[in-house]
Design a protein around this motif. Structure first.
Motif, mmCIF file in Angstrom:
data_model
loop_
_atom_site.group_PDB
_atom_site.id
_atom_site.type_symbol
_atom_site.label_atom_id
_atom_site.label_comp_id
_atom_site.label_asym_id
_atom_site.label_seq_id
_atom_site.Cartn_x
_atom_site.Cartn_y
_atom_site.Cartn_z
ATOM 1 N N ILE A 168 2.503 5.935 2.566
ATOM 2 C CA ILE A 168 1.910 6.042 1.226
ATOM 3 C C ILE A 168 0.886 7.169 1.180
ATOM 4 C CG2 ILE A 168 0.502 4.870 -0.533
ATOM 5 C CD1 ILE A 168 1.903 2.275 0.204
ATOM 6 N N GLU A 169 -0.025 7.168 2.162
ATOM 7 C CA GLU A 169 -1.061 8.215 2.176
ATOM 8 C C GLU A 169 -0.448 9.610 2.333
ATOM 9 O OE1 GLU A 169 -3.056 7.865 6.491
ATOM 10 O OE2 GLU A 169 -2.505 5.937 5.619
ATOM 11 N N LYS A 170 0.725 9.680 2.970
ATOM 12 C CA LYS A 170 1.379 10.974 3.135
ATOM 13 C C LYS A 170 2.303 11.342 1.980
ATOM 14 C CE LYS A 170 0.931 11.654 8.007
ATOM 15 N NZ LYS A 170 1.570 11.995 9.288
ATOM 16 N N ASN A 171 2.244 10.539 0.935
ATOM 17 C CA ASN A 171 3.057 10.806 -0.266
ATOM 18 C C ASN A 171 4.553 10.854 -0.002
ATOM 19 O OD1 ASN A 171 1.212 11.016 -2.451
ATOM 20 N ND2 ASN A 171 0.437 12.886 -1.489
ATOM 21 N N GLU A 172 5.019 10.037 0.932
ATOM 22 C CA GLU A 172 6.446 10.047 1.246
ATOM 23 C C GLU A 172 7.234 9.056 0.399
ATOM 24 O OE1 GLU A 172 5.471 11.198 5.913
ATOM 25 O OE2 GLU A 172 6.250 9.187 5.418
ATOM 26 N N PHE A 223 8.470 7.452 -3.124
ATOM 27 C CA PHE A 223 8.629 7.790 -4.543
ATOM 28 C C PHE A 223 9.553 6.769 -5.176
ATOM 29 C CE2 PHE A 223 12.870 9.868 -4.597
ATOM 30 C CZ PHE A 223 13.065 10.100 -3.248
ATOM 31 N N TRP A 276 1.553 -0.385 -4.654
ATOM 32 C CA TRP A 276 1.772 1.033 -4.963
ATOM 33 C C TRP A 276 2.948 1.188 -5.950
ATOM 34 C CZ3 TRP A 276 5.825 4.424 -4.594
ATOM 35 C CH2 TRP A 276 5.511 5.768 -4.880
ATOM 36 N N GLU A 322 2.621 2.676 -9.713
ATOM 37 C CA GLU A 322 3.363 3.892 -10.046
ATOM 38 C C GLU A 322 4.350 3.641 -11.198
ATOM 39 O OE1 GLU A 322 2.902 6.901 -9.264
ATOM 40 O OE2 GLU A 322 4.770 7.773 -10.044
#
Ligand code: C2E
Ligand code: MG
Ligand code: MG
Ligand code: MG
Length: 283
Positions: free
Chosen positions: A35-39, A41, A93, A97
């Motif tokens: 999550i922190e690495k924006n992987e 979606f 998350w 989103e």
């Protein structure tokens, strides 16, 4: 290595030969930072009214694109996230989103009536999740009735106070759907007590609907059950026009599946579903 570039430019994840235990540990380590690495979606799959083709909602489906592993399917990482407890963070998350996306589409001139989000059984084990859901709705500004939470029968049957938690969710005004309906072992007596509005016919029954008499009988029974309990029924995994026609003929009004659309990115929703007359005026 079994990592080839797929259709959409993603590499698809395939487990290596190093053994299940090592692989699992490696995945779990990567997952914790995802999550922190924006992987992570989301993809969105349209839900439509069969006879008009009108968009009635979308289901949010989480995707994990790891720089080394490629696109890891949810069937592979959701169970892992559940075992490690990471699902609570991930579930939050996803919900946040998905709700934000509804507001973005709205601002872009696309009205999506409803957002469906999957919940895991593990998200119920820590107690009532209604507070978390209510907070996200307040923060994002999405009306509760435009959110539908999907739970499977196993959530309902395997959670101690499932009925209480589901009542809490109902009390804040969100919709509830039973996902993969027919594959679990929920009792009909229990179903009667639940404040659910929607049954999702599992795609395993839809697959051979016009050739397998048993699947056909099950699908029809679920449609009838929905009708008599005044629940809406949506068929999952509709891939052909024949399946859609069969469903409509038997009174199932809603469907979701590749025949209508694969799960797509948020921006791809705009192209296909925005009514040009509804577009906000730009300059
Ligand atoms: P699900 O909730 O039953 O989602 C439907 C699955 O069927 C999705 O797979 C979707 O891509 C696939 N599908 C849709 N239409 C068709 C079709 O016409 N044919 C076929 N063959 N498949 C179709 P996906 O995205 O791989 O997700 C698999 C499962 O992972 C989901 O099943 C759900 O249980 C879980 N999942 C996905 N996203 C989330 C999430 O955000 N949270 C949780 N807890 N679980 C999730
Ligand atoms: Mg679902
Ligand atoms: Mg399902
Ligand atoms: Mg399913």
């Amino acid at each position: 290595q079994a990592k080839a570039r797929g259709r959409n430019g993603y590499r698809f994840y395939a487990p290596s030969m190093t053994g299940e235990g090592v692989e699992r540990l490696r995945l779990e380590t990567f997952l914790r930072r995802s999550i922190e690495k924006n992987e992570m979606f989301l993809n969105y799959q349209p839900q439509v009214e069969i006879d008009t083709g009108r968009l009635v909602g979308v289901e949010a489906l989480v995707r994990w694109n790891h720089p080394e592993l490629g696109l890891v399917p949810p069937a592979r990482f959701i169970p892992l996230a559940e075992d490690s407890g990471f699902i609570n963070q991930l579930g939050k998350w996803v919900l946040d989103e998905a709700c934000r996306q509804m507001m973005r589409w709205q601002a872009q001139g696309l009205h999506v009536p409803k957002m469906a989000v999957n919940l895991s059984v593990k998200q119920f084990e820590r107690g009532s999740i209604a507070g978390m859901v209510a907070d996200i709705l307040t923060e994002t500004g999405l009306e509760p009735q435009r959110l539908q939470l999907e739970v499977t029968e196993s959530v309902i049957m395997n959670t101690g106070d499932a009925l209480g938690f589901i009542n809490d969710l109902h009390a804040i005004g969100v919709g509830l759907a039973i996902d993969d309906f027919g594959t679990g072992y929920s009792s009909l007596a229990y179903l009667k007590q639940l404040p659910v509005q929607t049954l999702k016919i599992d795609r395993s029954f839809i697959k051979d609907i016009s050739t397998d008499v048993n699947d056909e009988a099950i699908a029809i029974a679920i449609i009838q059950l929905g009708k008599s309990m005044q629940l809406s029924v949506i068929a999952e995994g509709v891939e052909t026009e024949e399946q859609a026609a069969f469903l409509l003929r038997h009174g199932c009004k809603l469907a979701q599946g590749y025949f209508y659309s694969r799960p797509v990115l948020a921006q791809d929703m705009l192209e296909r579903w925005t009514d040009p007359l509804d577009q906000p005026l730009t300059n």
